[in-house]
Motif scaffolding. Structure first.
Motif, PDB file in Angstrom:
ATOM      1  N   ARG A  15      -6.203   4.900   6.356  1.00  0.00           N
ATOM      2  CA  ARG A  15      -6.878   3.853   5.817  1.00  0.00           C
ATOM      3  C   ARG A  15      -6.183   3.442   4.564  1.00  0.00           C
ATOM      4  N   GLU A  16      -6.466   1.992   4.334  1.00  0.00           N
ATOM      5  CA  GLU A  16      -5.603   1.327   3.002  1.00  0.00           C
ATOM      6  C   GLU A  16      -6.981   1.195   2.088  1.00  0.00           C
ATOM      7  N   LEU A  80       3.785  10.656  -3.926  1.00  0.00           N
ATOM      8  CA  LEU A  80       3.635   9.140  -4.151  1.00  0.00           C
ATOM      9  C   LEU A  80       4.385   8.365  -2.900  1.00  0.00           C
ATOM     10  N   TYR A  81       4.642   9.052  -1.786  1.00  0.00           N
ATOM     11  CA  TYR A  81       5.283   8.280  -0.773  1.00  0.00           C
ATOM     12  C   TYR A  81       5.201   9.173   0.394  1.00  0.00           C
ATOM     13  N   PHE A 100       6.696   4.078  -0.480  1.00  0.00           N
ATOM     14  CA  PHE A 100       6.229   4.487  -1.706  1.00  0.00           C
ATOM     15  C   PHE A 100       4.707   3.933  -1.528  1.00  0.00           C
ATOM     16  N   GLU A 101       3.476   4.856  -1.802  1.00  0.00           N
ATOM     17  CA  GLU A 101       2.146   4.769  -1.531  1.00  0.00           C
ATOM     18  C   GLU A 101       1.547   5.683  -2.348  1.00  0.00           C
ATOM     19  N   SER A 102       0.207   5.341  -2.659  1.00  0.00           N
ATOM     20  CA  SER A 102      -0.641   6.501  -3.406  1.00  0.00           C
ATOM     21  C   SER A 102      -0.739   7.873  -2.665  1.00  0.00           C
ATOM     22  N   ALA A 103      -1.000   8.817  -3.146  1.00  0.00           N
ATOM     23  CA  ALA A 103      -1.024  10.122  -2.837  1.00  0.00           C
ATOM     24  C   ALA A 103      -2.289  10.065  -1.770  1.00  0.00           C
ATOM     25  N   VAL A 104      -1.968  10.817  -0.462  1.00  0.00           N
ATOM     26  CA  VAL A 104      -3.063  10.800   0.471  1.00  0.00           C
ATOM     27  C   VAL A 104      -4.505  11.405  -0.123  1.00  0.00           C
ATOM     28  N   THR A 113      -4.711   5.949   1.521  1.00  0.00           N
ATOM     29  CA  THR A 113      -3.512   5.774   0.911  1.00  0.00           C
ATOM     30  C   THR A 113      -3.673   4.117   0.387  1.00  0.00           C
ATOM     31  N   ASN A 114      -2.596   3.616  -0.516  1.00  0.00           N
ATOM     32  CA  ASN A 114      -2.429   2.501  -0.694  1.00  0.00           C
ATOM     33  C   ASN A 114      -1.089   1.982  -0.764  1.00  0.00           C
TER      34      ASN A 114
END
Length: 185
Positions: A15-16, A80-81, A100-104, A113-114
């Motif tokens: 999910r984003e 963060l990835y 690179f994305e927010s921590a799950v 995540t985002n």
């Protein structure tokens, strides 16, 4: 296994979530999960579900499903990835991809995540190629992320480069994984 660990073969939702609101989700299949590191397989045709969001349509909103190749997405708690391993149609390794994305944030049904936009492509010969560097600025300007988030992402990117330079890859246990050889991890 912890309460939020999943068994191999289980289908969960990736999910984003942006600013606490669901924006997009889709199914992935669990390959491995030890509670700290987990890997999921994204298959071509995995249908996207988009949700109304204050930021408008999701950037992938024109696509009904994942149209790309099979991708093993490897996540480690607190990072963060994530590290993605791309395969060709025959299940052979193409390249690594650091997303690179927010921590799950995990729960029994899947994870949140985002995507921050910044990516690093790592070719089989070790050559590296940055992608979407301008997305960090664009996302900050649009209010999707903060200046602090940009700094944190750049710090995480520097850490990834250090890991690559030292050949100290926490995701190396998936080097031999291929979709046609499920169960090898």
């Amino acid at each position: 296994m912890t309460a939020t660990s999943w068994a191999p073969g289980v289908t969960i939702r990736r999910r984003e979530v942006l600013h606490g609101e669901l924006w997009m989700d889709h199914p992935v299949s669990v390959v491995a999960d030890d509670g700290e590191v987990f890997a999921v397989l994204l298959e071509p045709g995995s249908e996207f579900t988009f949700h109304d969001h204050p930021f408008g349509p999701h950037p992938w909103g024109a696509h009904a499903a994942w149209g790309g190749r099979q991708v093993l997405q490897i996540h480690r708690v607190g990072e963060l990835y994530s590290v993605w391993k791309f395969f060709d149609e025959g299940g052979e390794f193409l390249h690594w991809y650091v997303n690179f994305e927010s921590a799950v944030v995990r729960d029994l049904a899947g994870f949140d995540t985002n995507d921050y936009g910044l990516d690093l492509l790592v070719h089989p010969d070790g050559h590296r190629e940055w992608k979407d560097v301008e997305d960090l600025h664009w996302q900050r300007a649009e209010g999707r992320i903060t200046v602090e988030t940009v700094s944190a992402v750049l710090e995480a990117a520097s850490g990834v480069i250090d890991l690559l330079d030292a050949d100290d890859l926490w995701w190396a246990r998936f080097d031999d994984f291929a979709p046609t050889r499920v169960g090898q991890v």
